[in-house]
Design a protein around this motif. Structure first.
Motif, PDB file in Angstrom:
ATOM      1  N   ASP A   1       0.884  -1.168   0.000  1.00  0.00           N
ATOM      2  CA  ASP A   1       0.000   0.000   0.000  1.00  0.00           C
ATOM      3  C   ASP A   1       0.920   1.215   0.000  1.00  0.00           C
ATOM      4  OD1 ASP A   1      -1.922   1.905   0.239  1.00  0.00           O
ATOM      5  OD2 ASP A   1      -2.615   1.317   2.225  1.00  0.00           O
ATOM      6  N   PHE A   2       1.178   1.748  -1.189  1.00  0.00           N
ATOM      7  CA  PHE A   2       2.238   2.739  -1.387  1.00  0.00           C
ATOM      8  C   PHE A   2       1.656   4.062  -1.854  1.00  0.00           C
ATOM      9  CE2 PHE A   2       4.977   4.900  -4.465  1.00  0.00           C
ATOM     10  CZ  PHE A   2       6.164   5.050  -3.762  1.00  0.00           C
ATOM     11  N   SER A   3       2.201   5.143  -1.330  1.00  0.00           N
ATOM     12  CA  SER A   3       1.832   6.477  -1.795  1.00  0.00           C
ATOM     13  C   SER A   3       3.020   7.405  -1.606  1.00  0.00           C
ATOM     14  CB  SER A   3       0.631   7.007  -1.014  1.00  0.00           C
ATOM     15  OG  SER A   3       0.275   8.301  -1.460  1.00  0.00           O
ATOM     16  N   ALA A   4       3.337   8.161  -2.655  1.00  0.00           N
ATOM     17  CA  ALA A   4       4.455   9.106  -2.566  1.00  0.00           C
ATOM     18  C   ALA A   4       4.204  10.282  -3.501  1.00  0.00           C
ATOM     19  CB  ALA A   4       5.769   8.420  -2.925  1.00  0.00           C
TER      20      ALA A   4
ATOM     21  N   MET B   1       8.878   6.282 -10.971  1.00  0.00           N
ATOM     22  CA  MET B   1       8.102   5.764  -9.856  1.00  0.00           C
ATOM     23  C   MET B   1       8.021   4.238  -9.936  1.00  0.00           C
ATOM     24  SD  MET B   1       7.223   8.139  -7.819  1.00  0.00           S
ATOM     25  CE  MET B   1       6.665   9.829  -7.579  1.00  0.00           C
ATOM     26  N   PRO B   2       7.916   3.573  -8.778  1.00  0.00           N
ATOM     27  CA  PRO B   2       7.875   2.101  -8.785  1.00  0.00           C
ATOM     28  C   PRO B   2       6.501   1.571  -9.180  1.00  0.00           C
ATOM     29  CG  PRO B   2       7.714   2.913  -6.539  1.00  0.00           C
ATOM     30  CD  PRO B   2       7.943   4.119  -7.411  1.00  0.00           C
ATOM     31  N   TYR B   3       6.527   0.456  -9.870  1.00  0.00           N
ATOM     32  CA  TYR B   3       5.304  -0.274 -10.168  1.00  0.00           C
ATOM     33  C   TYR B   3       5.394  -1.657  -9.521  1.00  0.00           C
ATOM     34  CZ  TYR B   3       3.392   3.298 -13.245  1.00  0.00           C
ATOM     35  OH  TYR B   3       2.856   4.467 -13.723  1.00  0.00           O
ATOM     36  N   PHE B   4       4.556  -2.540  -9.917  1.00  0.00           N
ATOM     37  CA  PHE B   4       4.285  -3.765  -9.178  1.00  0.00           C
ATOM     38  C   PHE B   4       5.515  -4.640  -8.962  1.00  0.00           C
ATOM     39  CE2 PHE B   4       0.720  -2.715 -12.160  1.00  0.00           C
ATOM     40  CZ  PHE B   4       0.055  -1.886 -11.265  1.00  0.00           C
ATOM     41  N   ASP B   5       6.232  -4.940 -10.028  1.00  0.00           N
ATOM     42  CA  ASP B   5       7.375  -5.850  -9.900  1.00  0.00           C
ATOM     43  C   ASP B   5       8.530  -5.229  -9.129  1.00  0.00           C
ATOM     44  OD1 ASP B   5       6.382  -8.106 -11.723  1.00  0.00           O
ATOM     45  OD2 ASP B   5       6.163  -6.325 -12.971  1.00  0.00           O
ATOM     46  N   ASP B   6       8.616  -3.901  -9.130  1.00  0.00           N
ATOM     47  CA  ASP B   6       9.649  -3.243  -8.331  1.00  0.00           C
ATOM     48  C   ASP B   6       9.482  -3.609  -6.857  1.00  0.00           C
ATOM     49  OD1 ASP B   6      10.885  -1.631 -10.455  1.00  0.00           O
ATOM     50  OD2 ASP B   6       8.979  -0.571 -10.480  1.00  0.00           O
ATOM     51  N   PHE B   7       8.252  -3.676  -6.383  1.00  0.00           N
ATOM     52  CA  PHE B   7       8.001  -4.016  -4.979  1.00  0.00           C
ATOM     53  C   PHE B   7       8.272  -5.497  -4.704  1.00  0.00           C
ATOM     54  CE2 PHE B   7       5.341  -0.245  -5.684  1.00  0.00           C
ATOM     55  CZ  PHE B   7       5.777   0.551  -4.642  1.00  0.00           C
ATOM     56  N   ARG B   8       7.881  -6.350  -5.634  1.00  0.00           N
ATOM     57  CA  ARG B   8       8.127  -7.779  -5.418  1.00  0.00           C
ATOM     58  C   ARG B   8       9.623  -8.083  -5.416  1.00  0.00           C
ATOM     59  NH1 ARG B   8       6.822  -9.581  -9.840  1.00  0.00           N
ATOM     60  NH2 ARG B   8       8.949 -10.118 -10.411  1.00  0.00           N
ATOM     61  N   ASP B   9      10.371  -7.495  -6.367  1.00  0.00           N
ATOM     62  CA  ASP B   9      11.810  -7.751  -6.456  1.00  0.00           C
ATOM     63  C   ASP B   9      12.572  -7.159  -5.275  1.00  0.00           C
ATOM     64  OD1 ASP B   9      11.487  -9.077  -8.848  1.00  0.00           O
ATOM     65  OD2 ASP B   9      12.009  -7.352 -10.099  1.00  0.00           O
ATOM     66  N   ASN B  10      12.069  -6.062  -4.727  1.00  0.00           N
ATOM     67  CA  ASN B  10      12.783  -5.341  -3.665  1.00  0.00           C
ATOM     68  C   ASN B  10      11.942  -5.267  -2.383  1.00  0.00           C
ATOM     69  OD1 ASN B  10      15.173  -3.966  -5.318  1.00  0.00           O
ATOM     70  ND2 ASN B  10      13.302  -3.702  -6.512  1.00  0.00           N
TER      71      ASN B  10
ATOM     72  N   SER C   1      10.006  -2.940   2.690  1.00  0.00           N
ATOM     73  CA  SER C   1       9.533  -3.161   4.058  1.00  0.00           C
ATOM     74  C   SER C   1      10.383  -2.411   5.075  1.00  0.00           C
ATOM     75  CB  SER C   1       9.528  -4.663   4.379  1.00  0.00           C
ATOM     76  OG  SER C   1       8.673  -5.366   3.491  1.00  0.00           O
ATOM     77  N   ALA C   2      11.657  -2.179   4.712  1.00  0.00           N
ATOM     78  CA  ALA C   2      12.568  -1.463   5.611  1.00  0.00           C
ATOM     79  C   ALA C   2      12.472   0.053   5.451  1.00  0.00           C
ATOM     80  CB  ALA C   2      14.001  -1.929   5.373  1.00  0.00           C
ATOM     81  N   GLY C   3      11.578   0.526   4.565  1.00  0.00           N
ATOM     82  CA  GLY C   3      11.365   1.958   4.436  1.00  0.00           C
ATOM     83  C   GLY C   3      11.821   2.583   3.138  1.00  0.00           C
ATOM     84  N   ASP C   4      12.444   1.815   2.249  1.00  0.00           N
ATOM     85  CA  ASP C   4      12.890   2.331   0.955  1.00  0.00           C
ATOM     86  C   ASP C   4      11.671   2.498   0.044  1.00  0.00           C
ATOM     87  OD1 ASP C   4      14.042   2.862  -1.517  1.00  0.00           O
ATOM     88  OD2 ASP C   4      15.694   1.455  -1.218  1.00  0.00           O
ATOM     89  N   GLN C   5      11.487   3.693  -0.519  1.00  0.00           N
ATOM     90  CA  GLN C   5      10.347   3.942  -1.403  1.00  0.00           C
ATOM     91  C   GLN C   5      10.562   3.424  -2.820  1.00  0.00           C
ATOM     92  OE1 GLN C   5       9.537   8.237  -0.960  1.00  0.00           O
ATOM     93  NE2 GLN C   5       7.717   7.635   0.201  1.00  0.00           N
ATOM     94  N   LEU C   6      11.776   2.964  -3.128  1.00  0.00           N
ATOM     95  CA  LEU C   6      12.093   2.329  -4.414  1.00  0.00           C
ATOM     96  C   LEU C   6      11.912   3.284  -5.594  1.00  0.00           C
ATOM     97  CD1 LEU C   6      10.386  -1.156  -3.873  1.00  0.00           C
ATOM     98  CD2 LEU C   6      12.685  -0.429  -3.215  1.00  0.00           C
ATOM     99  N   ILE C   7      12.041   4.567  -5.358  1.00  0.00           N
ATOM    100  CA  ILE C   7      11.928   5.561  -6.425  1.00  0.00           C
ATOM    101  C   ILE C   7      13.312   5.796  -7.025  1.00  0.00           C
ATOM    102  CG2 ILE C   7      11.318   7.943  -6.973  1.00  0.00           C
ATOM    103  CD1 ILE C   7       9.385   7.846  -4.578  1.00  0.00           C
TER     104      ILE C   7
END
Length: 739
Positions: free
Chosen positions: A489-492, A521-530, A535-541
């Motif tokens: 559940d991501f928002s930035a 901006m991250p999409y779906f696979d960015d979250f699965r891969d990382n 979970s540790a707080g990285d927004q993956l942007i």
């Protein structure tokens, strides 16, 4: 007398072409796609018109992007699934810094999902009038905020006169293709364009059956108003082709024409979750869906201009393929009895010296949907021109994967799976398995504004700002057991900007400088891969900073563009396999791009584009990677396309060719000395004959010398002796009738 007449006509056409070039309008890099003269644009944009597309004879949409400086394309995987890098931005595959647009609207807002990059859902045909390729520039502020490359394809449109083309194409690999396009006027100020194609072939790498098949239909309607114009279009596509993957190197009978896929292995039964699934690997990779949209452009009161562009994409982009796992070995090394094994289809007994390889039967089902809308208003206030816009996008993807499913096959064209090998008959297979069921939805809301200031007759300054809110809801069931293992559940919110200056040296030339900062901006696979990092707080942007200095010249018979660029990308990621965690790091790149066109009255013309760059890992948690070259990106590449038009009896003829050369590259991010991909040169040639104004014959030979260049090693196992060759020599012949 005929020669004198031809010379006069050529001179007149040359002058008209020069005027048209100076008036060339590009819509990429403008708010809402409002348009600007190319010679006035303070950024690097490449135009490829339909005549150059015809001469380049691309094998796929991604193949055409080789005509854009600063872009490295690996299109050796077939019609879909290319790997595309822009200005040294590193990636582990696909095309994360590419957006493909149609008439100014993105075909899919997420540049790359696993097993899907934008070019895979777009097919070239006779309905395309031009492609624009914008690198960097105002990209981070406009449309979907792509910081890398935006390629915008412009559809043909109807005019008062009825025009059409019918074209038949065949090849030495059994291609049968029919193209057609028709345009004209339906009623006063209402115009139409319809077109498409039907094709069938066994593939440039012959699978022994119809491995490539497809059709496409496009319609575009244009209504001219007293104060503007309305356009609507729909592009319906159902096109699939074999997915070509790395093959063993230095093995007898394995070369650029080799494909493991064939009649004896296309059908398989795999284990997915708790059940068995029957599959047909002949379905390959493709796109079955539509891209529809349109635009409204109006001139309002008090000098205000309104434009709205919208698009809807829906369909399935599935993937089936035989993916190599490790090196080829002798059968004796894996057979249960150490001596022989039996063909699962033919019942043939294979001896100990038979070469075999472990292949995964990978299946990816992908159901995607997206709606975008880009609305902008603008006004010229004298020395200041201002625009204000809002961009919205909703993006969804539903995935079902079954990766792995490995089993040993005979290493041969269409080689069959074997029995008498324990792991071949087990549920687990001979290697890893990774099965998922996932659902993802993303929404983007961005407000942007651009302003240009005419400081003097020669100097123009511009500024652009974008504030974007990006939200993602995503869940993954890993194992197909109904248990959600990862949820997001991501928002930035991020703010991008661009700042540029353009100085006009004269009416034909100028220089520009530009700085920008944007985000991917991250999409779906960015979250699965990382997922652990998220979970540790990285927004993956991914944060992208770029600077450019360019020179441009558009003359009567020549245009020349040169751009020096430098960029930094923070938050790059690299993953060897979808089931393994990704590595995160920062990259930097510097280089120069050259784009040159020359047309002489004699009928000689040449197009040249080249790139010289250095891209490397600037910072990484893994110290051993810092300073390494970016994987699979050459330090230089060059592409030259000369042509010569002349009279041949009563016919006009054009002979043309393309010479391309690329530098060596490292196959992996670790820069393993044994994983160097050698540079190569490639030659393509062609000839067109026009026995009349309405008929054109064309023969095109791709990879004339049958060069065996490699575009990649084995991305899943860099130590394995596997690699993917560029496509082998092929010959196409077509006949077209236009009216």
């Amino acid at each position: 007398m005929a020669a004198i007449t031809y010379s006069n006509v050529a001179n007149a056409e040359q002058k008209n072409n020069a005027k048209e070039k100076l008036e060339t309008i590009v819509i990429s890099g403008t708010p809402g796609g409002m348009g600007i003269r190319k010679v006035d644009a303070a950024y690097a944009v490449t135009n490829v018109d339909e005549s150059l597309i015809e001469r380049l004879a691309p094998k796929s949409t991604a193949d055409l992007f080789k005509a854009i400086p600063g872009v490295w394309v690996e299109s050796s995987g077939g019609e879909s699934g290319a790997n595309i890098n822009v200005r040294g931005f590193t990636s582990s595959g696909d095309a994360p810094f590419l957006t493909v647009s149609l008439d100014g609207s993105p075909v899919y807002p997420a540049p790359t999902l696993s097993f899907l990059e934008n070019s895979s859902i777009f097919r070239l045909d006779e309905t395309i009038s031009m492609m624009e390729g914008l690198r960097g520039g105002p990209n981070p502020v406009l449309s979907n905020g792509q910081p890398g490359l935006t390629t915008n394809f412009r559809l043909k449109r109807g005019q008062e006169d009825t025009e059409g083309t019918f074209k038949y194409t065949t090849s030495d690999y059994g291609l049968q293709r029919v193209d057609g396009v028709l345009s004209g006027e339906l009623s006063e100020d209402l115009y139409y364009m319809v077109g498409g194609y039907i094709k069938r072939s066994s593939g440039i790498r012959d699978a022994g059956f119809t491995s490539e098949k497809g059709h496409q239909f496009t319609i575009k309607l244009t209504k001219e108003l007293e104060n503007g114009e309305i356009n609507v279009y729909s592009r319906q596509t159902d096109d699939t082709g074999a997915w070509y993957l790395p093959t063993p190197l230095n093995e007898t009978g394995v070369d650029a024409e080799f494909t493991q896929l064939g009649t004896l292995n296309r059908q398989a039964t795999i284990h997915a979750g708790n059940g068995k699934v029957d599959i047909d690997l002949a379905e390959g990779r493709g796109w079955d869906g539509h891209v529809s949209g349109g635009s409204i452009s109006l001139e309002l009161a008090n000098g205000w201009h309104f434009i709205d562009r919208f698009s809807l994409t829906q369909g399935n982009a599935n993937t089936y393929g035989l993916v190599p796992a490790g090196n080829a070995v002798n059968l004796s090394e894996v057979a249960d009895n150490g001596i022989s094994a039996t063909g699962a289809v033919t019942g043939k007994e294979y001896d100990a010296d038979t070469r075999v390889q472990d292949y995964g039967r990978w299946v990816v089902h992908k159901d995607i949907e997206a709606f975008t809308n880009d609305l902008a208003v603008s006004k010229d206030f004298g020395t200041i021109n201002s625009a204000f816009g809002v961009y919205t996008a909703t993006t969804s993807a539903k995935d079902w994967w079954s990766l792995g499913n490995t089993a040993y096959h005979v290493l041969a064209q269409g080689g069959e799976m074997l029995t008498g090998i324990a792991c071949n008959d087990s549920i687990e297979g001979c290697g890893f398995n990774y099965d998922i069921n996932s659902n993802g939805d993303a929404t983007t809301l961005a407000f942007y504004t651009t302003h240009s200031y005419q400081a003097t007759d020669s100097l123009t300054l511009d500024l652009g700002l974008r504030s974007e809110r990006h939200e993602v809801d995503y869940s993954v069931d890993e194992g197909l057991d109904g248990i959600i293992t990862k949820s997001v559940d991501f928002s930035a919110r991020k703010t991008s900007w661009t700042l540029g200056a353009d100085y006009k040296l004269d009416q034909q030339s100028g220089v520009f400088v530009r700085f920008n900062k944007g985000f991917k901006m991250p999409y779906f696979d960015d979250f699965r891969d990382n997922f652990d990092a998220y979970s540790a707080g990285d927004q993956l942007i991914k944060e992208v900073a770029q600077s450019e200095v360019g020179y441009k010249f558009m003359g009567e018979n020549m245009d020349f563009f040169a751009t020096i660029f430098a960029n930094e990308v923070k938050g790059e990621s690299f993953s060897v396999r979808p089931d393994l965690p990704a590595q995160r790091f920062t990259t930097e790149a510097q280089g120069i791009e050259v784009d040159f066109n020359y047309n002489h009255d004699s009928g000689f013309s040449v197009n040249l584009n080249g790139t010289l760059q250095n891209s490397e890992v600037a910072q990484s948690p893994d110290a051993s990677l810092t300073g390494n070259k970016s994987q699979r990106i050459p330090d230089w590449q060059l592409r030259i396309t000369p042509s010569y038009e002349f009279e041949l009896g009563d016919m006009f003829a054009t002979v043309y060719g393309t010479f391309s050369a690329v530098d060596s590259r490292f196959s992996d991010i670790q820069n393993t000395p044994s994983a160097v991909l050698d540079g190569y040169e490639k030659v393509d040639i062609g000839l067109t004959l026009e026995p009349s104004e309405q008929v054109q014959l064309q023969i095109a030979i791709d990879n004339l010398t049958d060069e065996q260049g490699l575009t990649e090693g084995d991305p899943r196992n860099p130590a394995a002796a596997n690699g993917r060759y560029i496509l082998p020599r092929s010959v196409k012949f077509s006949v077209a009738y236009s009216f």
